[in-house]
Design a protein around this motif. Structure first.
Motif, PDB file in Angstrom:
ATOM      1  N   GLU A  58       0.893  -1.187   0.046  1.00 23.45           N
ATOM      2  CA  GLU A  58       0.110   0.119  -0.031  1.00 23.45           C
ATOM      3  C   GLU A  58       1.024   1.314  -0.048  1.00 23.45           C
ATOM      4  OE1 GLU A  58      -3.241  -0.061  -0.269  1.00 23.45           O
ATOM      5  OE2 GLU A  58      -2.772  -2.111  -0.566  1.00 23.45           O
ATOM      6  N   LEU A  59       1.919   1.104   0.805  1.00 19.63           N
ATOM      7  CA  LEU A  59       2.966   2.394   0.886  1.00 19.63           C
ATOM      8  C   LEU A  59       3.541   2.620  -0.516  1.00 19.63           C
ATOM      9  CD1 LEU A  59       4.791   2.129   4.234  1.00 19.63           C
ATOM     10  CD2 LEU A  59       3.104   4.039   3.472  1.00 19.63           C
ATOM     11  N   LEU A  60       3.971   1.252  -0.827  1.00 17.51           N
ATOM     12  CA  LEU A  60       4.751   1.578  -2.265  1.00 17.51           C
ATOM     13  C   LEU A  60       3.756   2.079  -3.590  1.00 17.51           C
ATOM     14  CD1 LEU A  60       7.047  -1.607  -2.347  1.00 17.51           C
ATOM     15  CD2 LEU A  60       7.672   0.741  -2.339  1.00 17.51           C
ATOM     16  N   LYS A  61       2.456   1.940  -3.309  1.00 11.40           N
ATOM     17  CA  LYS A  61       1.598   2.595  -4.401  1.00 11.40           C
ATOM     18  C   LYS A  61       1.804   3.964  -4.535  1.00 11.40           C
ATOM     19  CE  LYS A  61      -2.243  -0.624  -4.177  1.00 11.40           C
ATOM     20  NZ  LYS A  61      -3.774  -0.941  -3.652  1.00 11.40           N
ATOM     21  N   LEU A  62       1.957   4.714  -3.433  1.00  5.87           N
ATOM     22  CA  LEU A  62       2.273   6.047  -3.301  1.00  5.87           C
ATOM     23  C   LEU A  62       3.648   6.601  -4.000  1.00  5.87           C
ATOM     24  CD1 LEU A  62       1.355   6.473   0.546  1.00  5.87           C
ATOM     25  CD2 LEU A  62      -0.002   6.985  -1.431  1.00  5.87           C
ATOM     26  N   THR A  63       4.383   5.330  -4.190  1.00  8.34           N
ATOM     27  CA  THR A  63       5.708   5.842  -4.872  1.00  8.34           C
ATOM     28  C   THR A  63       5.596   5.876  -6.444  1.00  8.34           C
ATOM     29  OG1 THR A  63       6.433   3.588  -5.412  1.00  8.34           O
ATOM     30  CG2 THR A  63       7.021   4.147  -3.276  1.00  8.34           C
ATOM     31  N   GLU A  64       4.295   5.523  -6.873  1.00  8.57           N
ATOM     32  CA  GLU A  64       3.937   5.819  -8.258  1.00  8.57           C
ATOM     33  C   GLU A  64       3.939   7.295  -8.614  1.00  8.57           C
ATOM     34  OE1 GLU A  64       0.917   3.052  -8.980  1.00  8.57           O
ATOM     35  OE2 GLU A  64       2.261   1.251  -8.607  1.00  8.57           O
ATOM     36  N   ARG A  65       3.680   8.170  -7.726  1.00 10.87           N
ATOM     37  CA  ARG A  65       3.790   9.552  -8.006  1.00 10.87           C
ATOM     38  C   ARG A  65       5.209   9.955  -8.621  1.00 10.87           C
ATOM     39  NH1 ARG A  65       2.648  10.704  -2.141  1.00 10.87           N
ATOM     40  NH2 ARG A  65       4.673  11.962  -2.324  1.00 10.87           N
ATOM     41  N   PRO A  66       4.871  10.971  -9.602  1.00 10.34           N
ATOM     42  CA  PRO A  66       6.079  11.144 -10.304  1.00 10.34           C
ATOM     43  C   PRO A  66       7.105  11.733  -9.828  1.00 10.34           C
ATOM     44  CG  PRO A  66       4.159  12.368 -11.209  1.00 10.34           C
ATOM     45  CD  PRO A  66       3.715  11.441 -10.267  1.00 10.34           C
ATOM     46  N   GLU A  67       6.770  12.553  -8.716  1.00  8.23           N
ATOM     47  CA  GLU A  67       7.664  13.321  -7.907  1.00  8.23           C
ATOM     48  C   GLU A  67       8.499  12.514  -6.764  1.00  8.23           C
ATOM     49  OE1 GLU A  67       4.558  13.677  -7.677  1.00  8.23           O
ATOM     50  OE2 GLU A  67       3.877  14.042  -5.874  1.00  8.23           O
ATOM     51  N   VAL A  68       8.066  11.210  -6.507  1.00  6.51           N
ATOM     52  CA  VAL A  68       8.809  10.432  -5.580  1.00  6.51           C
ATOM     53  C   VAL A  68       9.981   9.582  -6.375  1.00  6.51           C
ATOM     54  CG1 VAL A  68       8.571   8.281  -4.247  1.00  6.51           C
ATOM     55  CG2 VAL A  68       6.720  10.078  -4.232  1.00  6.51           C
ATOM     56  N   ILE A  69      11.066   9.813  -5.760  1.00  3.32           N
ATOM     57  CA  ILE A  69      12.437   8.699  -6.145  1.00  3.32           C
ATOM     58  C   ILE A  69      12.261   7.553  -5.332  1.00  3.32           C
ATOM     59  CG2 ILE A  69      14.790   8.642  -6.316  1.00  3.32           C
ATOM     60  CD1 ILE A  69      15.083  11.604  -6.446  1.00  3.32           C
ATOM     61  N   SER A  70      12.209   6.659  -6.091  1.00  6.21           N
ATOM     62  CA  SER A  70      12.063   5.193  -5.427  1.00  6.21           C
ATOM     63  C   SER A  70      12.909   4.360  -5.628  1.00  6.21           C
ATOM     64  CB  SER A  70      10.455   4.750  -5.983  1.00  6.21           C
ATOM     65  OG  SER A  70      10.562   3.320  -5.444  1.00  6.21           O
ATOM     66  N   PHE A  71      13.547   3.857  -4.399  1.00  8.49           N
ATOM     67  CA  PHE A  71      14.652   2.768  -4.600  1.00  8.49           C
ATOM     68  C   PHE A  71      13.786   1.436  -4.032  1.00  8.49           C
ATOM     69  CE2 PHE A  71      17.252   6.654  -3.229  1.00  8.49           C
ATOM     70  CZ  PHE A  71      17.586   7.000  -4.177  1.00  8.49           C
ATOM     71  N   GLY A  72      12.560   1.672  -4.126  1.00 12.30           N
ATOM     72  CA  GLY A  72      11.877   0.381  -3.814  1.00 12.30           C
ATOM     73  C   GLY A  72      11.694  -0.799  -4.762  1.00 12.30           C
ATOM     74  N   GLY A  73      11.362  -0.764  -5.950  1.00 15.27           N
ATOM     75  CA  GLY A  73      10.983  -1.773  -6.753  1.00 15.27           C
ATOM     76  C   GLY A  73      12.251  -2.485  -7.160  1.00 15.27           C
ATOM     77  N   GLY A  74      12.292  -3.760  -7.772  1.00 21.01           N
ATOM     78  CA  GLY A  74      13.431  -4.226  -8.172  1.00 21.01           C
ATOM     79  C   GLY A  74      13.451  -4.127  -9.894  1.00 21.01           C
ATOM     80  N   MET A  75      13.414  -3.024 -10.208  1.00 20.94           N
ATOM     81  CA  MET A  75      13.176  -2.836 -11.734  1.00 20.94           C
ATOM     82  C   MET A  75      14.584  -2.685 -12.359  1.00 20.94           C
ATOM     83  SD  MET A  75       9.565  -1.056 -12.360  1.00 20.94           S
ATOM     84  CE  MET A  75       9.710   0.250 -11.227  1.00 20.94           C
ATOM     85  N   PRO A  76      14.528  -3.152 -13.640  1.00 20.08           N
ATOM     86  CA  PRO A  76      15.854  -2.783 -14.546  1.00 20.08           C
ATOM     87  C   PRO A  76      15.628  -1.402 -14.885  1.00 20.08           C
ATOM     88  CG  PRO A  76      14.949  -4.926 -15.129  1.00 20.08           C
ATOM     89  CD  PRO A  76      13.783  -4.238 -14.107  1.00 20.08           C
ATOM     90  N   ALA A  77      16.958  -0.964 -15.460  1.00 14.75           N
ATOM     91  CA  ALA A  77      16.928   0.533 -16.152  1.00 14.75           C
ATOM     92  C   ALA A  77      16.357   0.425 -17.341  1.00 14.75           C
ATOM     93  CB  ALA A  77      18.594   0.746 -16.213  1.00 14.75           C
ATOM     94  N   PRO A  78      15.196   1.003 -17.529  1.00 10.73           N
ATOM     95  CA  PRO A  78      14.338   0.968 -18.859  1.00 10.73           C
ATOM     96  C   PRO A  78      15.329   1.387 -20.054  1.00 10.73           C
ATOM     97  CG  PRO A  78      13.419   2.792 -17.383  1.00 10.73           C
ATOM     98  CD  PRO A  78      14.269   2.097 -16.570  1.00 10.73           C
ATOM     99  N   GLU A  79      15.970   2.491 -19.719  1.00 10.15           N
ATOM    100  CA  GLU A  79      16.738   3.127 -20.760  1.00 10.15           C
ATOM    101  C   GLU A  79      17.727   2.264 -21.656  1.00 10.15           C
ATOM    102  OE1 GLU A  79      16.717   3.843 -17.828  1.00 10.15           O
ATOM    103  OE2 GLU A  79      18.603   5.056 -17.150  1.00 10.15           O
ATOM    104  N   ILE A  80      18.171   1.095 -20.937  1.00 12.40           N
ATOM    105  CA  ILE A  80      18.858   0.329 -21.702  1.00 12.40           C
ATOM    106  C   ILE A  80      18.228  -0.922 -22.304  1.00 12.40           C
ATOM    107  CG2 ILE A  80      21.242   1.023 -20.695  1.00 12.40           C
ATOM    108  CD1 ILE A  80      21.135  -1.134 -18.890  1.00 12.40           C
ATOM    109  N   PHE A  81      16.938  -1.032 -22.343  1.00  5.73           N
ATOM    110  CA  PHE A  81      16.247  -2.156 -22.766  1.00  5.73           C
ATOM    111  C   PHE A  81      16.641  -2.241 -24.435  1.00  5.73           C
ATOM    112  CE2 PHE A  81      12.439  -1.817 -19.638  1.00  5.73           C
ATOM    113  CZ  PHE A  81      12.920  -2.655 -18.818  1.00  5.73           C
ATOM    114  N   PRO A  82      16.798  -3.502 -24.953  1.00  7.30           N
ATOM    115  CA  PRO A  82      17.114  -3.571 -26.173  1.00  7.30           C
ATOM    116  C   PRO A  82      16.165  -3.649 -27.115  1.00  7.30           C
ATOM    117  CG  PRO A  82      17.216  -5.656 -25.018  1.00  7.30           C
ATOM    118  CD  PRO A  82      16.880  -4.836 -24.024  1.00  7.30           C
ATOM    119  N   VAL A  83      15.386  -2.454 -27.257  1.00  2.00           N
ATOM    120  CA  VAL A  83      14.210  -1.782 -27.938  1.00  2.00           C
ATOM    121  C   VAL A  83      14.576  -2.311 -29.309  1.00  2.00           C
ATOM    122  CG1 VAL A  83      12.675  -0.006 -28.422  1.00  2.00           C
ATOM    123  CG2 VAL A  83      13.945  -0.253 -26.292  1.00  2.00           C
TER     124      VAL A  83
END
Ligand SMILES: Cc1ncc(COP(=O)(O)O)c(C=O)c1O
Length: 406
Positions: free
Chosen positions: A23-48
């Motif tokens: 529930e708390l992490l849902k709040l991290t979806e606000r664009p102004e929040v810098i999140s070190f929460g998720g385990g997400m890869p860097a999208p800018e280096i996806f091999p598009v």
């Protein structure tokens, strides 16, 4: 009549609690929040580009396969590619040892489905991967925990746990989620030997093995187990069920992972998977194959390593600069996370509320502990944010901690 859904849900759903942290992490979806929460890869280096070109080739040449149902075990050329990669990296296996799943998360769930009777105990590290606990709680299991230090599970504690006859032992030897800690070679050998001695299967979860930024690669438990059994050629028939994934070396959005296990276990997992989704997205399997078949992923992993190595270093420097010295943290040689421990008596979940007021987030560590505890810990992800954002976010977090830590 007013429907009462709760009264209809199965007993096992009692253990499926949505966590306060989510529930708390849902709040991290606000664009102004810098999140070190998720385990997400860097999208800018996806091999598009490579994925786009693969899609075009697939639709032009293999649409009959790509848009069709497939076998439950997976697309054979992709399975063979993974066999070749495993063999190249020192684990002898063949096609009957491999199956493709819809993410490692599905593999964890299917393993729960085939192994766990209500009340069975599973031996885990503490802290351990939250997603595994979520998958297995639904099968109404209980946990025994093993004590660890910065070199991995402590052999005495592991042996004590194995003596209690758990259903299996779940281990993350490379750059663990959540702590970033890796097992030394000695500790890995101990896990393999002791699990064999007590006849307890090992589930080895290895999403991050290829993302090493420092030091040298250490053999997986599956490799060490097959060596111990003298199985240097042909099929793997040991005691380890090994999981890895394309999520961190290609893209998590394609939901593609694989299991390496003895054929008997693969057949049972395949039966369980038939009831879950028949087969993993055929289209996505062809994408992974087309992108990976000529060795592109080996090159791509080098790019990922370079980017994450820099981000890890930036975060480590920022920790030195901004965090109070009463806090300790791990220095991971790879992976996506590091782990900070606050002085006893501090509650990272409470502090998260203050952090969110400053528009910065992390995952409080308590929920990674299956038997409770660890309230004074936090997981920080360094792969998703760029260096500048990491610095800014860590500055904010440092200020929050300096103000509210006791
Ligand atoms: C240890 C561990 N296992 C499994 C998973 C799930 O991975 P996948 O995206 O393949 O479902 C993750 C994802 O972060 C993870 O960290």
């Amino acid at each position: 009549m007013e429907p009462n859904w709760n009264s209809h849900f199965a007993q096992r759903t009692q253990r499926m609690k949505g966590s306060a942290i989510r529930e708390l992490l849902k709040l991290t979806e606000r664009p102004e929040v810098i999140s070190f929460g998720g385990g997400m890869p860097a999208p800018e280096i996806f091999p598009v580009k490579q994925v786009g070109e693969a899609c075009e080739r697939i639709l032009a040449n293999y649409s009959d396969k790509a848009l069709q149902y497939g076998t439950t075990e997976g697309y054979n050329p992709l399975r063979q590619m993974l066999v070749n990669d495993a063999v190249k990296n020192g684990l002898s296996c063949d096609l009957d040892n491999i199956m493709i799943t819809s993410g490692s998360q599905q593999a964890l769930d299917l393993l729960g489905k085939i192994f766990i009777n209500p009340g069975d105990h599973i031996l885990v590290e503490t802290p351990t991967y939250l997603g595994a606990l979520q998958a297995w709680n639904a099968y109404e299991c209980e946990y025994y925990t093993v004590k660890s230090d910065e070199h991995g599970m402590l052999p005495d504690s592991l042996e004590e746990g194995l003596k209690k006859n758990p259903k299996f032992v779940y281990v993350l030897p490379n750059f663990q989620n959540p702590t970033g800690i890796s097992f030394t070679l000695e500790r890995r050998k101990k896990v393999v030997e002791l699990a064999d001695k007590y006849g307890v299967p090992i589930i080895e979860d290895d999403p991050y093995g290829k993302l090493r930024y420092e030091g040298v690669d250490i053999p997986t438990l599956a490799q060490l187990d097959s060596e111990m059994r003298g199985q240097s050629k042909g099929q793997y028939n040991g005691n380890v069920i090994y999981l890895s994934t394309f999520s961190k070396i290609l893209a998590p959005g394609i939901r593609l992972a694989w299991v390496i296990a003895p054929p008997e276990a693969i057949s049972k997992i395949a039966q369980a998977k038939q009831g879950a989704d028949l087969n993993t997205s055929t289209f996505n399997q062809l994408i992974a194959y087309e992108v990976g078949k000529d060795g592109f992923l080996d090159e791509h992993v080098k790019v990922i390593r370079k980017v994450y190595n820099e981000r890890r270093d930036v975060m480590l420097d920022a920790l030195e600069e901004h965090f109070p010295n009463s806090i300790h943290w791990t220095h991971p040689d790879g992976g996506l996370f590091l782990w900070a421990t606050l002085p006893e008596g501090n509650d990272a979940a409470e502090l998260m509320k203050e952090a969110l007021k400053e528009n910065v987030a992390y995952v409080p560590g308590g929920s990674f502990h299956p038997l409770g505890g660890g309230e004074n810990t936090m997981r920080l992800n360094f792969s998703f944010s760029n260096p500048q954002t990491i610095n800014e976010g860590m500055g904010r977090l440092g200020r929050v901690l300096k103000t509210h830590l006791h």
